[in-house]
Design a protein around this motif. Structure first.
Motif, PDB file in Angstrom:
ATOM      1  N   ASP A 164     -12.651  12.617 -14.240  1.00  0.00           N
ATOM      2  CA  ASP A 164     -12.132  11.971 -14.668  1.00  0.00           C
ATOM      3  C   ASP A 164     -13.235  11.045 -14.852  1.00  0.00           C
ATOM      4  O   ASP A 164     -14.180  10.512 -14.035  1.00  0.00           O
ATOM      5  N   THR A 165     -13.774  10.571 -16.715  1.00  0.00           N
ATOM      6  CA  THR A 165     -15.155   9.390 -16.560  1.00  0.00           C
ATOM      7  C   THR A 165     -14.269   8.072 -16.532  1.00  0.00           C
ATOM      8  O   THR A 165     -12.926   7.633 -17.692  1.00  0.00           O
ATOM      9  N   THR A 174     -18.187   9.650 -14.249  1.00  0.00           N
ATOM     10  CA  THR A 174     -17.477  10.420 -13.439  1.00  0.00           C
ATOM     11  C   THR A 174     -18.008  11.060 -12.205  1.00  0.00           C
ATOM     12  O   THR A 174     -18.382  10.955 -11.617  1.00  0.00           O
ATOM     13  N   THR A 209     -10.606   8.958 -20.042  1.00  0.00           N
ATOM     14  CA  THR A 209     -10.326  10.221 -19.751  1.00  0.00           C
ATOM     15  C   THR A 209      -8.431  11.066 -19.887  1.00  0.00           C
ATOM     16  O   THR A 209      -8.768  11.883 -19.225  1.00  0.00           O
ATOM     17  N   ARG A 214      -8.784  10.155 -28.183  1.00  0.00           N
ATOM     18  CA  ARG A 214      -9.799   9.229 -28.147  1.00  0.00           C
ATOM     19  C   ARG A 214      -9.746   8.244 -29.504  1.00  0.00           C
ATOM     20  O   ARG A 214     -10.205   9.425 -30.539  1.00  0.00           O
ATOM     21  N   THR A 273     -11.264  14.857 -27.336  1.00  0.00           N
ATOM     22  CA  THR A 273     -11.998  15.080 -26.693  1.00  0.00           C
ATOM     23  C   THR A 273     -12.705  16.757 -26.617  1.00  0.00           C
ATOM     24  O   THR A 273     -13.555  16.927 -25.888  1.00  0.00           O
ATOM     25  N   THR A 277     -17.120  14.457 -28.418  1.00  0.00           N
ATOM     26  CA  THR A 277     -17.055  14.029 -27.743  1.00  0.00           C
ATOM     27  C   THR A 277     -17.350  12.532 -29.073  1.00  0.00           C
ATOM     28  O   THR A 277     -17.891  12.614 -30.026  1.00  0.00           O
TER      29      THR A 277
END
Length: 323
Positions: A164-165, A174, A209, A214, A273, A277
């Motif tokens: 995950d970010t 990340t 994320t 998004r 996503t 991006t």
């Protein structure tokens, strides 16, 4: 002559007695030193004999420790194979079971090895030697214990997972690994960020994320002389023809502000996503908007300042007229 012979005999007898006394003292001294060294040698021999007597126990203790280490590896393999194939299993739960469970197994094996290797050793003696439970140790290891507990809670509650970010305390990256002491991030520019788990657990964390959808947005300005509705239609057509932009939730173009030099339009849309991006989608849409505005003669204004320069003679004429 007889007197001299008697004197020589007495001197010889005294010398003999003195040498005999000195010899006895030297022998006593040598015997004492020899006894001391003999005691030292005897002690060393006893230590070596005791060491060689304990060597088989040391070997057994090492074998026991290796067996428990292998058991920890088998435990990790069993947990991974058992839980990872189930849909309800969370990734961090597997990490908790692997790390905490294997640590307990190895520690238990270490205690058994110590009992085998050291005669008269008990786990209670180890606890007493380490001073576990004392106030001093508690304060000394406060941060360590806090980070360990926070790490376990993070792994169990799973606010985020590896890959995950996230953003923590204005630090973005990340997630590479979640250990008991700290969380490791890889920043967008390729650097490693190590954040103590206590900081992560007590801070607000943004998980970029967490969801596949998004929202993207940007603001573009048009001139006051341009047709606002036409500009909105152009942008809507660009968004409608982009295959990477989702139809639900719907995209929108609205007037955001009447600025000093332009009418600002706010453009919003959603992307998946897993297909693209957010940065790539924003860049592509902005490029198309610039090209379409240029093709339809819609300006994107920038701040303009008007500078007036008055010469000296004009100032004198104006002053005279004012009088």
């Amino acid at each position: 002559m007889a007197e001299e012979t008697t004197k020589l005999s007495d001197v010889a007898q005294d010398t003999t007695q003195l040498l005999h006394t000195a010899g006895e003292k030297t022998a006593e001294t040598v015997i004492k030193h020899t006894a001391k060294y003999n005691d030292a040698y005897t002690t060393i021999d006893k230590i070596m004999d005791g060491f060689w007597e304990r060597v088989p126990y040391f070997c057994i203790a090492l074998i026991v420790l290796m067996i428990f280490w292998l058991l920890s590896k088998v435990f990790k393999f069993f947990v991974r194979k058992t839980l990872e194939n189930r849909s309800y299993t969370r990734q961090n739960l597997v990490l908790v079971l692997n790390r905490v469970g294997s640590t307990i197994i190895i520690f238990f094996g270490f205690l058994i090895a110590m009992v085998i290797a050291i005669p008269g050793f008990t786990p209670g003696q180890l606890m007493s030697a380490l001073g576990i439970g004392s106030v001093a140790i508690g304060f000394a290891f406060k941060d360590i214990f806090q980070n360990m507990l926070s790490g376990i809670l993070i792994l169990l509650s799973e606010p985020f997972k590896i890959g995950d970010t996230i953003v923590v305390n204005n630090m973005e990256g990340t997630v590479e690994d979640i250990q008991i002491r700290a969380t490791f991030l890889q920043s967008p520019d390729g650097r490693r960020i190590v954040i103590p788990n206590a900081t992560v657990y007590t801070s607000a964390v943004t998980v970029n994320t967490a969801y596949p959808r998004r929202r993207c947005e940007f603001v573009v300005g048009i001139g006051y002389e341009d047709n606002v509705q036409e500009a909105k239609n152009i942008i809507m057509k660009i968004l409608d023809h982009d295959q990477t932009i989702l139809s639900q939730p719907t995209f929108s173009v609205n007037v955001a502000a009447l600025a000093d030099f332009s009418v600002n339009l706010k453009v919003q849309w959603w992307v998946d996503t897993s297909e693209t991006t957010t940065s790539a989608s924003i860049s592509e849409v902005q490029e198309r908007v610039i090209q379409s505005f240029a093709d339809n003669n819609i300006s994107i204004p920038y701040p303009v300042q008007e500078v007036k320069v008055y010469r000296g003679e004009n100032l004198e004429e104006e002053s005279a007229r004012a009088k």
